[in-house]
Design a protein around this motif. Structure first.
Motif, PDB file in Angstrom:
ATOM      1  N   PRO A 228       0.813  -1.229   0.000  1.00  0.00           N
ATOM      2  CA  PRO A 228       0.000   0.000   0.000  1.00  0.00           C
ATOM      3  C   PRO A 228       0.845   1.277   0.000  1.00  0.00           C
ATOM      4  O   PRO A 228       0.487   2.257  -0.660  1.00  0.00           O
ATOM      5  CB  PRO A 228      -0.820  -0.104   1.285  1.00  0.00           C
ATOM      6  CG  PRO A 228      -0.825  -1.540   1.640  1.00  0.00           C
ATOM      7  CD  PRO A 228       0.457  -2.109   1.112  1.00  0.00           C
ATOM      8  N   THR A 229       1.966   1.273   0.712  1.00  0.00           N
ATOM      9  CA  THR A 229       2.830   2.453   0.729  1.00  0.00           C
ATOM     10  C   THR A 229       3.440   2.681  -0.643  1.00  0.00           C
ATOM     11  O   THR A 229       3.482   3.807  -1.151  1.00  0.00           O
ATOM     12  CB  THR A 229       3.932   2.297   1.790  1.00  0.00           C
ATOM     13  OG1 THR A 229       3.323   2.083   3.061  1.00  0.00           O
ATOM     14  CG2 THR A 229       4.821   3.522   1.849  1.00  0.00           C
ATOM     15  N   PHE A 230       3.912   1.608  -1.264  1.00  0.00           N
ATOM     16  CA  PHE A 230       4.470   1.708  -2.612  1.00  0.00           C
ATOM     17  C   PHE A 230       3.418   2.230  -3.589  1.00  0.00           C
ATOM     18  O   PHE A 230       3.684   3.124  -4.392  1.00  0.00           O
ATOM     19  CB  PHE A 230       4.993   0.340  -3.063  1.00  0.00           C
ATOM     20  CG  PHE A 230       5.474   0.322  -4.478  1.00  0.00           C
ATOM     21  CD1 PHE A 230       6.743   0.776  -4.793  1.00  0.00           C
ATOM     22  CD2 PHE A 230       4.660  -0.139  -5.499  1.00  0.00           C
ATOM     23  CE1 PHE A 230       7.193   0.767  -6.108  1.00  0.00           C
ATOM     24  CE2 PHE A 230       5.098  -0.156  -6.811  1.00  0.00           C
ATOM     25  CZ  PHE A 230       6.364   0.298  -7.118  1.00  0.00           C
ATOM     26  N   GLN A 231       2.199   1.680  -3.523  1.00  0.00           N
ATOM     27  CA  GLN A 231       1.127   2.095  -4.434  1.00  0.00           C
ATOM     28  C   GLN A 231       0.737   3.558  -4.209  1.00  0.00           C
ATOM     29  O   GLN A 231       0.483   4.290  -5.167  1.00  0.00           O
ATOM     30  CB  GLN A 231      -0.101   1.185  -4.271  1.00  0.00           C
ATOM     31  CG  GLN A 231       0.139  -0.251  -4.678  1.00  0.00           C
ATOM     32  CD  GLN A 231       0.489  -0.417  -6.145  1.00  0.00           C
ATOM     33  OE1 GLN A 231       0.150   0.401  -6.988  1.00  0.00           O
ATOM     34  NE2 GLN A 231       1.200  -1.491  -6.457  1.00  0.00           N
ATOM     35  N   ALA A 232       0.695   3.997  -2.951  1.00  0.00           N
ATOM     36  CA  ALA A 232       0.359   5.392  -2.655  1.00  0.00           C
ATOM     37  C   ALA A 232       1.433   6.336  -3.186  1.00  0.00           C
ATOM     38  O   ALA A 232       1.122   7.389  -3.756  1.00  0.00           O
ATOM     39  CB  ALA A 232       0.183   5.587  -1.151  1.00  0.00           C
TER      40      ALA A 232
ATOM     41  N   SER B  43       8.482   4.980  -7.190  1.00  0.00           N
ATOM     42  CA  SER B  43       9.125   5.701  -6.098  1.00  0.00           C
ATOM     43  C   SER B  43      10.010   4.766  -5.290  1.00  0.00           C
ATOM     44  O   SER B  43       9.893   3.547  -5.376  1.00  0.00           O
ATOM     45  CB  SER B  43       8.066   6.305  -5.178  1.00  0.00           C
ATOM     46  OG  SER B  43       7.304   7.245  -5.872  1.00  0.00           O
ATOM     47  N   LEU B  44      10.844   5.351  -4.486  1.00  0.00           N
ATOM     48  CA  LEU B  44      11.718   4.593  -3.602  1.00  0.00           C
ATOM     49  C   LEU B  44      11.109   4.587  -2.207  1.00  0.00           C
ATOM     50  O   LEU B  44      10.878   5.641  -1.618  1.00  0.00           O
ATOM     51  CB  LEU B  44      13.107   5.236  -3.563  1.00  0.00           C
ATOM     52  CG  LEU B  44      14.091   4.631  -2.577  1.00  0.00           C
ATOM     53  CD1 LEU B  44      14.387   3.185  -2.938  1.00  0.00           C
ATOM     54  CD2 LEU B  44      15.365   5.441  -2.555  1.00  0.00           C
ATOM     55  N   VAL B  45      10.839   3.411  -1.692  1.00  0.00           N
ATOM     56  CA  VAL B  45      10.299   3.263  -0.348  1.00  0.00           C
ATOM     57  C   VAL B  45      11.268   2.383   0.434  1.00  0.00           C
ATOM     58  O   VAL B  45      11.632   1.300  -0.016  1.00  0.00           O
ATOM     59  CB  VAL B  45       8.895   2.617  -0.363  1.00  0.00           C
ATOM     60  CG1 VAL B  45       8.358   2.460   1.050  1.00  0.00           C
ATOM     61  CG2 VAL B  45       7.936   3.432  -1.224  1.00  0.00           C
ATOM     62  N   ILE B  46      11.705   2.861   1.575  1.00  0.00           N
ATOM     63  CA  ILE B  46      12.620   2.120   2.444  1.00  0.00           C
ATOM     64  C   ILE B  46      11.874   1.787   3.727  1.00  0.00           C
ATOM     65  O   ILE B  46      11.215   2.644   4.311  1.00  0.00           O
ATOM     66  CB  ILE B  46      13.870   2.960   2.794  1.00  0.00           C
ATOM     67  CG1 ILE B  46      14.620   3.367   1.532  1.00  0.00           C
ATOM     68  CG2 ILE B  46      14.782   2.215   3.747  1.00  0.00           C
ATOM     69  CD1 ILE B  46      15.216   2.231   0.760  1.00  0.00           C
ATOM     70  N   SER B  47      11.987   0.545   4.175  1.00  0.00           N
ATOM     71  CA  SER B  47      11.313   0.114   5.390  1.00  0.00           C
ATOM     72  C   SER B  47      12.302  -0.561   6.326  1.00  0.00           C
ATOM     73  O   SER B  47      13.291  -1.133   5.892  1.00  0.00           O
ATOM     74  CB  SER B  47      10.192  -0.872   5.047  1.00  0.00           C
ATOM     75  OG  SER B  47       9.553  -1.322   6.221  1.00  0.00           O
ATOM     76  N   ARG B  48      12.008  -0.494   7.590  1.00  0.00           N
ATOM     77  CA  ARG B  48      12.806  -1.212   8.576  1.00  0.00           C
ATOM     78  C   ARG B  48      12.108  -2.515   8.955  1.00  0.00           C
ATOM     79  O   ARG B  48      12.683  -3.378   9.587  1.00  0.00           O
ATOM     80  CB  ARG B  48      12.983  -0.316   9.804  1.00  0.00           C
ATOM     81  CG  ARG B  48      13.927  -0.860  10.817  1.00  0.00           C
ATOM     82  CD  ARG B  48      14.185   0.193  11.867  1.00  0.00           C
ATOM     83  NE  ARG B  48      14.801  -0.368  13.037  1.00  0.00           N
ATOM     84  CZ  ARG B  48      15.172   0.334  14.075  1.00  0.00           C
ATOM     85  NH1 ARG B  48      14.988   1.635  14.080  1.00  0.00           N
ATOM     86  NH2 ARG B  48      15.719  -0.227  15.106  1.00  0.00           N
ATOM     87  N   SER B  49      10.850  -2.633   8.564  1.00  0.00           N
ATOM     88  CA  SER B  49      10.058  -3.818   8.881  1.00  0.00           C
ATOM     89  C   SER B  49       9.649  -4.492   7.580  1.00  0.00           C
ATOM     90  O   SER B  49       8.749  -4.026   6.885  1.00  0.00           O
ATOM     91  CB  SER B  49       8.821  -3.411   9.686  1.00  0.00           C
ATOM     92  OG  SER B  49       8.011  -4.532   9.946  1.00  0.00           O
TER      93      SER B  49
END
Length: 126
Positions: free
Chosen positions: A28-32, A41-47
């Motif tokens: 969902p974060t990537f799609q948003a 977009s570039l999305v980085i997660s710690r989880s």
């Protein structure tokens, strides 16, 4: 890890679903982000969870400015590639504590080979 998570009328051991929250937020974060800027977009997660690499990269989390954490970053990079998350990185030179010139120089040399490189440290640390 002994706690129980509930979803509707079904219970799950926390041990079995611990990392699924991060995984369930990745797409969902990537799609948003994709919708917001109309391009990938570039999305980085710690989880993350195995296969999250389709949507996000992984940051190895806060580390310390010590030689052992430089060494552990290599292990972390390799492990997350096995988990299907090739875009992974650590805080170069360490996040907590003051680094030395030699440690930071060596870490930057190693970091040049990280897929995700950033020199990042905590407040009041050098």
């Amino acid at each position: 890890m002994e706690s129980v998570q509930s979803a509707g009328n079904k219970n799950y051991r926390h041990y079995d679903v611990h990392s699924l929250y991060g995984w369930s937020q990745s797409q969902p974060t990537f799609q948003a982000a994709l919708k917001a800027v109309n391009q990938r977009s570039l999305v980085i997660s710690r989880s993350t969870y195995p296969s999250s690499g389709r949507y996000v990269g992984h940051w190895l989390g806060d580390n310390k400015s010590i030689w052992d954490d430089l060494y552990r970053s290599i292990i972390g990079m390799l492990e997350f590639n096995i988990f299907g998350i090739p875009y992974v990185g650590a805080d170069v030179c360490g996040f907590e504590g003051n680094t030395t010139n030699e440690l930071c120089t060596r870490w930057m040399q190693l970091g040049a080979f990280y897929p995700f490189f950033r020199n990042h440290n905590g407040l009041k640390h050098k």
